[in-house]
Every structure is written in C-alpha cells, then in structure tokens.
Design a protein around this motif. Structure first.
Motif, PDB file in Angstrom:
ATOM      1  N   TYR A  93       0.847  -1.190   0.000  1.00 46.51           N
ATOM      2  CA  TYR A  93       0.000   0.000   0.000  1.00 46.51           C
ATOM      3  C   TYR A  93       0.884   1.242   0.000  1.00 46.51           C
ATOM      4  CZ  TYR A  93      -3.365  -3.455   1.733  1.00 46.51           C
ATOM      5  OH  TYR A  93      -4.152  -4.575   1.889  1.00 46.51           O
ATOM      6  N   ILE A  94       0.470   2.251  -0.757  1.00 50.19           N
ATOM      7  CA  ILE A  94       1.160   3.548  -0.765  1.00 50.19           C
ATOM      8  C   ILE A  94       0.188   4.569  -0.185  1.00 50.19           C
ATOM      9  CG2 ILE A  94       2.279   5.304  -2.166  1.00 50.19           C
ATOM     10  CD1 ILE A  94       2.882   3.142  -4.231  1.00 50.19           C
ATOM     11  N   VAL A  95       0.562   5.160   0.950  1.00 51.98           N
ATOM     12  CA  VAL A  95      -0.342   6.022   1.707  1.00 51.98           C
ATOM     13  C   VAL A  95       0.321   7.372   1.950  1.00 51.98           C
ATOM     14  CG1 VAL A  95      -1.662   6.244   3.854  1.00 51.98           C
ATOM     15  CG2 VAL A  95      -1.299   3.984   2.846  1.00 51.98           C
ATOM     16  N   GLY A  96      -0.500   8.404   1.978  1.00 56.19           N
ATOM     17  CA  GLY A  96       0.012   9.734   2.300  1.00 56.19           C
ATOM     18  C   GLY A  96      -1.114  10.744   2.229  1.00 56.19           C
ATOM     19  N   SER A  97      -0.935  11.879   2.848  1.00 53.05           N
ATOM     20  CA  SER A  97      -1.951  12.926   2.808  1.00 53.05           C
ATOM     21  C   SER A  97      -1.971  13.582   1.437  1.00 53.05           C
ATOM     22  CB  SER A  97      -1.657  13.969   3.890  1.00 53.05           C
ATOM     23  OG  SER A  97      -0.375  14.543   3.667  1.00 53.05           O
ATOM     24  N   LEU A  98      -2.974  14.432   1.209  1.00 57.40           N
ATOM     25  CA  LEU A  98      -3.035  15.171  -0.050  1.00 57.40           C
ATOM     26  C   LEU A  98      -1.770  16.019  -0.204  1.00 57.40           C
ATOM     27  CD1 LEU A  98      -6.756  16.381  -0.049  1.00 57.40           C
ATOM     28  CD2 LEU A  98      -5.728  14.669  -1.546  1.00 57.40           C
ATOM     29  N   GLY A  99      -1.165  15.968  -1.395  1.00 62.07           N
ATOM     30  CA  GLY A  99       0.020  16.762  -1.662  1.00 62.07           C
ATOM     31  C   GLY A  99       1.307  16.163  -1.143  1.00 62.07           C
ATOM     32  N   ILE A 113       3.465  -1.480   3.814  1.00 56.60           N
ATOM     33  CA  ILE A 113       2.899  -0.132   3.743  1.00 56.60           C
ATOM     34  C   ILE A 113       4.036   0.859   3.529  1.00 56.60           C
ATOM     35  CG2 ILE A 113       1.580   1.654   4.938  1.00 56.60           C
ATOM     36  CD1 ILE A 113       0.382  -0.590   6.682  1.00 56.60           C
ATOM     37  N   ILE A 114       3.900   1.697   2.493  1.00 55.73           N
ATOM     38  CA  ILE A 114       4.845   2.790   2.262  1.00 55.73           C
ATOM     39  C   ILE A 114       4.128   4.096   2.584  1.00 55.73           C
ATOM     40  CG2 ILE A 114       6.283   4.015   0.600  1.00 55.73           C
ATOM     41  CD1 ILE A 114       6.508   1.459  -0.998  1.00 55.73           C
ATOM     42  N   LEU A 115       4.714   4.899   3.461  1.00 58.34           N
ATOM     43  CA  LEU A 115       4.150   6.196   3.824  1.00 58.34           C
ATOM     44  C   LEU A 115       4.938   7.312   3.157  1.00 58.34           C
ATOM     45  CD1 LEU A 115       2.440   8.179   5.557  1.00 58.34           C
ATOM     46  CD2 LEU A 115       4.188   7.917   7.339  1.00 58.34           C
ATOM     47  N   CYS A 116       4.210   8.216   2.509  1.00 58.59           N
ATOM     48  CA  CYS A 116       4.814   9.446   1.979  1.00 58.59           C
ATOM     49  C   CYS A 116       4.506  10.569   2.978  1.00 58.59           C
ATOM     50  CB  CYS A 116       4.237   9.788   0.607  1.00 58.59           C
ATOM     51  SG  CYS A 116       4.647   8.603  -0.683  1.00 58.59           S
ATOM     52  N   PRO A 117       5.483  11.006   3.778  1.00 59.06           N
ATOM     53  CA  PRO A 117       5.235  12.034   4.797  1.00 59.06           C
ATOM     54  C   PRO A 117       4.798  13.361   4.175  1.00 59.06           C
ATOM     55  CG  PRO A 117       7.297  10.873   5.237  1.00 59.06           C
ATOM     56  CD  PRO A 117       6.862  10.486   3.849  1.00 59.06           C
ATOM     57  N   ALA A 118       3.992  14.097   4.914  1.00 59.58           N
ATOM     58  CA  ALA A 118       3.476  15.378   4.418  1.00 59.58           C
ATOM     59  C   ALA A 118       4.577  16.414   4.267  1.00 59.58           C
ATOM     60  CB  ALA A 118       2.396  15.894   5.367  1.00 59.58           C
ATOM     61  N   PRO A 134       9.994   8.716   1.464  1.00 56.87           N
ATOM     62  CA  PRO A 134       9.015   7.691   1.845  1.00 56.87           C
ATOM     63  C   PRO A 134       9.656   6.622   2.721  1.00 56.87           C
ATOM     64  CG  PRO A 134       8.882   8.186  -0.501  1.00 56.87           C
ATOM     65  CD  PRO A 134      10.122   8.861   0.004  1.00 56.87           C
ATOM     66  N   VAL A 135       8.851   6.066   3.619  1.00 50.99           N
ATOM     67  CA  VAL A 135       9.356   5.048   4.544  1.00 50.99           C
ATOM     68  C   VAL A 135       8.371   3.888   4.613  1.00 50.99           C
ATOM     69  CG1 VAL A 135      10.674   6.652   5.967  1.00 50.99           C
ATOM     70  CG2 VAL A 135       8.274   6.217   6.508  1.00 50.99           C
ATOM     71  N   PHE A 136       8.913   2.706   4.903  1.00 48.61           N
ATOM     72  CA  PHE A 136       8.067   1.554   5.163  1.00 48.61           C
ATOM     73  C   PHE A 136       7.608   1.615   6.615  1.00 48.61           C
ATOM     74  CE2 PHE A 136      10.218   0.150   1.375  1.00 48.61           C
ATOM     75  CZ  PHE A 136       9.260  -0.624   0.720  1.00 48.61           C
ATOM     76  N   VAL A 137       6.333   1.338   6.840  1.00 49.48           N
ATOM     77  CA  VAL A 137       5.743   1.431   8.178  1.00 49.48           C
ATOM     78  C   VAL A 137       5.194   0.074   8.587  1.00 49.48           C
ATOM     79  CG1 VAL A 137       3.925   2.500   9.574  1.00 49.48           C
ATOM     80  CG2 VAL A 137       5.175   3.864   7.882  1.00 49.48           C
ATOM     81  N   ALA A 162       4.519   1.676  16.274  1.00 49.95           N
ATOM     82  CA  ALA A 162       5.599   1.618  15.295  1.00 49.95           C
ATOM     83  C   ALA A 162       5.783   2.997  14.663  1.00 49.95           C
ATOM     84  CB  ALA A 162       5.285   0.589  14.219  1.00 49.95           C
ATOM     85  N   PRO A 163       7.019   3.385  14.323  1.00 48.92           N
ATOM     86  CA  PRO A 163       7.247   4.692  13.700  1.00 48.92           C
ATOM     87  C   PRO A 163       6.388   4.875  12.442  1.00 48.92           C
ATOM     88  CG  PRO A 163       9.332   3.684  14.320  1.00 48.92           C
ATOM     89  CD  PRO A 163       8.277   2.630  14.531  1.00 48.92           C
ATOM     90  N   GLY A 164       5.616   5.955  12.420  1.00 50.60           N
ATOM     91  CA  GLY A 164       4.775   6.259  11.265  1.00 50.60           C
ATOM     92  C   GLY A 164       3.387   5.657  11.316  1.00 50.60           C
ATOM     93  N   TYR A 165       3.126   4.763  12.259  1.00 52.24           N
ATOM     94  CA  TYR A 165       1.824   4.078  12.297  1.00 52.24           C
ATOM     95  C   TYR A 165       0.674   5.064  12.473  1.00 52.24           C
ATOM     96  CZ  TYR A 165      -2.006   1.050  13.855  1.00 52.24           C
ATOM     97  OH  TYR A 165      -3.219   0.420  13.980  1.00 52.24           O
ATOM     98  N   GLU A 166       0.801   5.974  13.436  1.00 45.67           N
ATOM     99  CA  GLU A 166      -0.280   6.927  13.687  1.00 45.67           C
ATOM    100  C   GLU A 166      -0.484   7.864  12.500  1.00 45.67           C
ATOM    101  OE1 GLU A 166      -2.261   6.672  16.135  1.00 45.67           O
ATOM    102  OE2 GLU A 166      -1.143   5.077  17.127  1.00 45.67           O
ATOM    103  N   VAL A 167       0.593   8.190  11.799  1.00 48.69           N
ATOM    104  CA  VAL A 167       0.468   9.055  10.618  1.00 48.69           C
ATOM    105  C   VAL A 167      -0.313   8.329   9.526  1.00 48.69           C
ATOM    106  CG1 VAL A 167       1.708  10.361   8.856  1.00 48.69           C
ATOM    107  CG2 VAL A 167       2.625  10.214  11.176  1.00 48.69           C
ATOM    108  N   VAL A 168       0.020   7.050   9.310  1.00 47.70           N
ATOM    109  CA  VAL A 168      -0.718   6.256   8.321  1.00 47.70           C
ATOM    110  C   VAL A 168      -2.193   6.210   8.692  1.00 47.70           C
ATOM    111  CG1 VAL A 168      -1.065   3.938   7.400  1.00 47.70           C
ATOM    112  CG2 VAL A 168       1.249   4.857   7.616  1.00 47.70           C
ATOM    113  N   ALA A 169      -2.480   5.947   9.965  1.00 46.20           N
ATOM    114  CA  ALA A 169      -3.872   5.864  10.413  1.00 46.20           C
ATOM    115  C   ALA A 169      -4.607   7.177  10.162  1.00 46.20           C
ATOM    116  CB  ALA A 169      -3.921   5.494  11.886  1.00 46.20           C
ATOM    117  N   SER A 170      -3.913   8.310  10.344  1.00 44.14           N
ATOM    118  CA  SER A 170      -4.555   9.612  10.149  1.00 44.14           C
ATOM    119  C   SER A 170      -4.827   9.912   8.679  1.00 44.14           C
ATOM    120  CB  SER A 170      -3.684  10.721  10.755  1.00 44.14           C
ATOM    121  OG  SER A 170      -2.498  10.921   9.985  1.00 44.14           O
TER     122      SER A 170
END
Length: 309
Positions: free
Chosen positions: A123-129, A260-265, A270-273, A279-287
C-alpha cells in the motif's frame, strides 16, 4: 424475541446456527456461500472446501520455508554468530525476483529509494500533496515491465477493456469468475470495478501500480475488493495500491505478506511502516485513512489539484 428491557434474546437453536455461521466463515466462505451451505447445497460446500484446502496447502509451503530459515538462524546462533533485528525481519518477507533502486522525483530532493524484497501487496499512503502519485509513477517506471493504472481508468480504458475481453477468452473467464465472487461479497457492478478487475486479472506486466484503487467504488465494493486481494495467491505479480480508504487498508487486518509505504506530508523520503500501534509512522498512516463516505467527498478535490498527491 425481546425482553421487557428491549434486549434481544436468543434460544438454543439460534445460538447453534450462529456458531455454524461463524465456523463456515472461519473456513473462508463468503456470506453467500454460507447461505447456500446452510440450505444443504453440497456442491457449494465442495467448492468452498476445495478453495480453502488450496489456500491452506499454499500456507503450508510458506510456513515450511520460514521454518527452514528459522532453523538456519538457530544453527548460526549455536555457532556463535549474533543474529540482529534485520535477520528476523527478513523472515516475514516474501522472496521477489524483481526490485529496483532509483532517485526520488520532485517534490523530494533526489534521495535514493530502495525497493527490494517486494511483497505481493504493498500500500502507498500519504496525505493530499504528499507526493504519493509521483512515487507510484516512479515505481512503475523503474520496476522492469511494471504497469501504471491511471485514476481515470474506467473512462479512458473502458473500450480497451471490452476489446481485451473479446479477444482473450481466458481473461474473460477469469474476470467473470472474479466478478461473481465480488458480487457475492456485496460489490456493486460498475465501470470502475470492471476496469479494475480486468487490470488485476490481466497477465500483462511484472507488477501493477494502481492509482487510488478505491476510486469510483462504493463502500461494499471497496470491502469486497480488499477481501479479494487478500485471497490472491502469494506468488501472483506484486501489486502497489495507492489508497486513503480504511475500507481498502484496514490496519487491523494487514498480513505478513503485505507492506505499507508512507509518503510524509513534509516531503521527507518515503518510509516503510510496520502495521503495529506504536511503530514509527503508524499513527500518521492511520490519520491518512478515512471511511469511503469521507473519501467520496474529497474525490473532487483530488481531481482538481495538481498531480502531486
């Protein structure tokens, strides 16, 4: 019946039927298949058990390979070698013959991004932009023979999909079977769903990167698609799914063969979560994830923004 306080009361027969339903669902049957089995349809039971047996046998093969790795690590530990966390993490990964390393495009600063040990489902996840669309495109461009499925796939590719189904009887049969399965799970037939299934069942490409897999699908269809993706064989071509829907990516249901790959705002690389609270980045992915009805309200925003997301 209900009590005087309004509580529903269940008798022995209802409790027994509930236990039967729970057991059949645990075997991997869809709700529609459960209904047929409870009506005494032996053909449905045979079909469901055949599918479940195949899944269990595949899992046995995977577990056997993991046991072999654990045995090898124990041998190394017994010989005095220190086993670190990286060795243990690799036990959870699936082997993949493809991989790549590339420079991240704008909005990043050209940092190097490694993509190896690719899981069957990422999965590739991240906020708008956050740049997740650009990352997804870069993955498709750098993985050998990978394909990128556009956001407007059901508009631009509907005619192509029909032509492919008419020209490829085997593909048409697979698509029909998957559509039947999805409908049993509650999906609604729609051009976006058909285009998605055609792309998923096609043999083209070593990997498939899908822009916003939930786009154009209602909640029941998203849930059915998520269930179907988890039923795929682990040796199927890897899928990379851009998503912001919690119906597609339920963090409580992430399997070992998923990533899960997270693209930080803030446009950090990008980082694997890991899919575990804390876990680092977990709450950001959830948000970043939202129910389908919320996602539906933002689809117009996504379509009108520059393609950075």
């Amino acid at each position: 019946m209900r009590t005087s306080a309004g509580w529903r009361a269940y008798g022995p027969a209802q409790m027994a039927r509930g236990a039967e339903i729970a057991s059949l669902r645990a075997l991997g049957l869809s709700l529609a298949q459960v209904g047929l089995v409870l009506k005494g349809n032996p053909q449905s039971m045979e079909s469901a058990l055949t599918v479940h047996q195949a899944a269990l046998e595949e899992r046995i093969i995977e577990l056997s390979a993991t046991v072999a790795k654990v045995r090898a690590l124990r041998t190394e530990v017994a010989a005095g070698r220190t086993v670190d966390a990286g060795d243990l993490m690799r036990l959870m990964r699936q082997k993949s013959e493809i991989g790549t390393t590339f420079r991240l495009p704008w909005p990043w600063g050209g940092e190097e991004f490694e993509l190896h040990d690719i899981r069957p489902l990422t999965y590739i996840v991240g906020s708008l932009g956050s740049g997740k669309t650009r990352l997804a495109r870069a993955i498709a461009e750098n993985l050998p023979e990978a394909l990128f499925l556009e956001l407007d796939r059901f508009q631009d590719e509907a005619a192509q999909a029909r032509a492919r189904l008419e020209a490829d009887a085997a593909l048409a049969q697979r698509v029909e079977e998957v559509m039947d399965w999805l409908i049993e799970e509650g999906a609604t037939i729609s051009p976006p769903l058909v285009a998605l299934v055609v792309a998923l069942e096609s043999d083209s490409g070593s990997a498939l990167v899908i822009d916003m897999v939930e786009h154009g699908l209602d909640q029941s269809s998203q849930e059915a698609v998520a269930a179907y993706l988890r039923h795929r064989r682990t040796d199927s071509r890897p899928l990379f799914l851009m998503t912001r829907s919690c119906a597609i990516l339920d963090l409580n249901d992430v399997l070992p063969q998923e990533a899960i790959i997270l693209c930080p705002a803030n446009h950090s690389p990008p980082v694997f979560v890991a899919p575990y609270p804390g876990a680092p980045g977990y709450e950001v992915v959830a948000s970043c994830l939202a129910p389908p009805e919320v996602r539906a309200r933002t689809e117009g925003m996504i379509a009108s923004r520059p393609q950075v997301a």
